[in-house]
Motif scaffolding. Sequence first.
Motif, PDB file in Angstrom:
ATOM      1  N   SER A  63      78.798  27.569 -11.898  1.00  0.00           N
ATOM      2  CA  SER A  63      79.634  26.607 -12.097  1.00  0.00           C
ATOM      3  C   SER A  63      80.127  26.087 -13.844  1.00  0.00           C
ATOM      4  O   SER A  63      80.041  27.178 -14.284  1.00  0.00           O
ATOM      5  CB  SER A  63      78.435  25.484 -12.467  1.00  0.00           C
ATOM      6  OG  SER A  63      77.177  25.310 -13.061  1.00  0.00           O
ATOM      7  N   GLY A  64      80.725  25.219 -13.988  1.00  0.00           N
ATOM      8  CA  GLY A  64      80.891  25.114 -15.204  1.00  0.00           C
ATOM      9  C   GLY A  64      79.884  25.366 -16.539  1.00  0.00           C
ATOM     10  O   GLY A  64      80.328  26.183 -17.233  1.00  0.00           O
ATOM     11  N   PHE A  65      79.274  24.732 -16.473  1.00  0.00           N
ATOM     12  CA  PHE A  65      78.224  24.532 -16.915  1.00  0.00           C
ATOM     13  C   PHE A  65      77.470  25.960 -17.816  1.00  0.00           C
ATOM     14  O   PHE A  65      77.224  26.871 -18.156  1.00  0.00           O
ATOM     15  CB  PHE A  65      77.383  23.496 -16.470  1.00  0.00           C
ATOM     16  CG  PHE A  65      75.977  23.254 -17.915  1.00  0.00           C
ATOM     17  CD1 PHE A  65      75.908  23.104 -18.880  1.00  0.00           C
ATOM     18  CD2 PHE A  65      74.757  24.013 -16.892  1.00  0.00           C
ATOM     19  CE1 PHE A  65      75.129  23.212 -19.977  1.00  0.00           C
ATOM     20  CE2 PHE A  65      73.603  23.876 -17.996  1.00  0.00           C
ATOM     21  CZ  PHE A  65      73.818  23.787 -19.219  1.00  0.00           C
ATOM     22  N   SER A  98      88.483  17.642 -21.983  1.00  0.00           N
ATOM     23  CA  SER A  98      89.907  19.494 -22.732  1.00  0.00           C
ATOM     24  C   SER A  98      89.215  20.140 -22.654  1.00  0.00           C
ATOM     25  O   SER A  98      89.596  21.721 -22.782  1.00  0.00           O
ATOM     26  CB  SER A  98      91.088  18.408 -23.394  1.00  0.00           C
ATOM     27  OG  SER A  98      89.897  17.806 -23.897  1.00  0.00           O
ATOM     28  N   GLN A  99      88.029  20.101 -23.499  1.00  0.00           N
ATOM     29  CA  GLN A  99      87.483  20.901 -24.053  1.00  0.00           C
ATOM     30  C   GLN A  99      86.485  22.032 -22.646  1.00  0.00           C
ATOM     31  O   GLN A  99      86.223  22.971 -23.010  1.00  0.00           O
ATOM     32  CB  GLN A  99      86.089  20.887 -25.282  1.00  0.00           C
ATOM     33  CG  GLN A  99      86.804  20.721 -26.177  1.00  0.00           C
ATOM     34  CD  GLN A  99      86.150  19.660 -27.270  1.00  0.00           C
ATOM     35  OE1 GLN A  99      85.428  19.022 -26.867  1.00  0.00           O
ATOM     36  NE2 GLN A  99      86.059  20.124 -28.581  1.00  0.00           N
ATOM     37  N   LEU A 104      85.474  24.708 -16.900  1.00  0.00           N
ATOM     38  CA  LEU A 104      85.970  24.527 -15.049  1.00  0.00           C
ATOM     39  C   LEU A 104      86.844  24.826 -14.624  1.00  0.00           C
ATOM     40  O   LEU A 104      87.144  25.465 -13.444  1.00  0.00           O
ATOM     41  CB  LEU A 104      86.723  22.807 -15.039  1.00  0.00           C
ATOM     42  CG  LEU A 104      85.238  21.971 -15.793  1.00  0.00           C
ATOM     43  CD1 LEU A 104      85.648  20.705 -16.190  1.00  0.00           C
ATOM     44  CD2 LEU A 104      83.999  21.875 -15.190  1.00  0.00           C
ATOM     45  N   GLN A 105      87.822  25.647 -14.948  1.00  0.00           N
ATOM     46  CA  GLN A 105      88.939  26.726 -14.023  1.00  0.00           C
ATOM     47  C   GLN A 105      88.276  27.519 -13.973  1.00  0.00           C
ATOM     48  O   GLN A 105      88.835  28.614 -12.911  1.00  0.00           O
ATOM     49  CB  GLN A 105      90.126  26.926 -15.067  1.00  0.00           C
ATOM     50  CG  GLN A 105      91.214  27.674 -14.397  1.00  0.00           C
ATOM     51  CD  GLN A 105      91.927  27.012 -13.579  1.00  0.00           C
ATOM     52  OE1 GLN A 105      92.094  25.907 -13.442  1.00  0.00           O
ATOM     53  NE2 GLN A 105      92.013  27.225 -12.385  1.00  0.00           N
ATOM     54  N   MET A 143      82.076  20.762  -4.703  1.00  0.00           N
ATOM     55  CA  MET A 143      81.628  20.626  -6.024  1.00  0.00           C
ATOM     56  C   MET A 143      82.575  19.160  -6.249  1.00  0.00           C
ATOM     57  O   MET A 143      83.896  19.291  -6.316  1.00  0.00           O
ATOM     58  CB  MET A 143      81.752  21.482  -7.309  1.00  0.00           C
ATOM     59  CG  MET A 143      80.656  22.343  -6.842  1.00  0.00           C
ATOM     60  SD  MET A 143      80.785  23.940  -8.750  1.00  0.00           S
ATOM     61  CE  MET A 143      79.789  24.827  -7.147  1.00  0.00           C
ATOM     62  N   LYS A 144      82.693  17.861  -7.028  1.00  0.00           N
ATOM     63  CA  LYS A 144      82.926  16.939  -7.428  1.00  0.00           C
ATOM     64  C   LYS A 144      83.445  17.256  -8.340  1.00  0.00           C
ATOM     65  O   LYS A 144      83.332  17.700  -9.800  1.00  0.00           O
ATOM     66  CB  LYS A 144      82.304  15.201  -7.265  1.00  0.00           C
ATOM     67  CG  LYS A 144      81.811  15.287  -6.519  1.00  0.00           C
ATOM     68  CD  LYS A 144      81.509  14.214  -6.407  1.00  0.00           C
ATOM     69  CE  LYS A 144      80.992  13.186  -5.177  1.00  0.00           C
ATOM     70  NZ  LYS A 144      80.301  11.321  -6.131  1.00  0.00           N
ATOM     71  N   THR A 145      85.143  17.786  -8.326  1.00  0.00           N
ATOM     72  CA  THR A 145      85.867  17.766  -9.355  1.00  0.00           C
ATOM     73  C   THR A 145      86.068  16.075 -10.313  1.00  0.00           C
ATOM     74  O   THR A 145      85.822  15.232  -9.672  1.00  0.00           O
ATOM     75  CB  THR A 145      87.106  17.905  -9.628  1.00  0.00           C
ATOM     76  OG1 THR A 145      88.440  16.829  -8.553  1.00  0.00           O
ATOM     77  CG2 THR A 145      87.462  19.521  -8.125  1.00  0.00           C
TER      78      THR A 145
END
Length: 173
Positions: A63-65, A98-99, A104-105, A143-145
């Motif tokens: 995940s992004g996290f 935005s940070q 997330l990308q 996953m929810k965007t």
Amino acid sequence: VYEESRKTDWQRYKEQLAAYKAQLTPAQAAALKEERRKRLEKRRSFRAKRELTVLGKPKRPRSGFNIFVSENFQESEGVSPAAKLKQLFDTWQKLSSSQKQPYLQLAEDDKVRYVNEMKSWEAKMVELGREDLIRSGTQMPKMKTAETAKKAETAKAVSHENKAKLKLKKLEE
């Protein structure tokens, strides 16, 4: 000599076990049986997971996290790893969208990698005759965007609004 010793020890063990089981209440016996079943199930689970690892099943996407944590864990403040994670979690919560976007990308890219690797791995398993390891038609939950989360929220709000209107109509009638 050792064989005889083993046989006598085994016989003594069987007698002691029978005596122990005889003095157990049915509830205790059931609890022991359930505990044994759970232990065996856990062992089977470990073996199955190890087999998948040996067969080279791809790791799930991060995940992004997770990406954020792996990049910033060393520099984060905190004495223990748990304290570092807590500090990173708080930092993640405070980041603006935005940070968070680069992370997330990267997570989206990792998801694409995972899907591609799973397709090739499943094809390889079919080749090896291990169809039992292939996922059924269900895919892993998406996953929810941020966009889908907003849509879900607005749909939920509209639904609550409509329910409130229906209640008002029923009360008026």
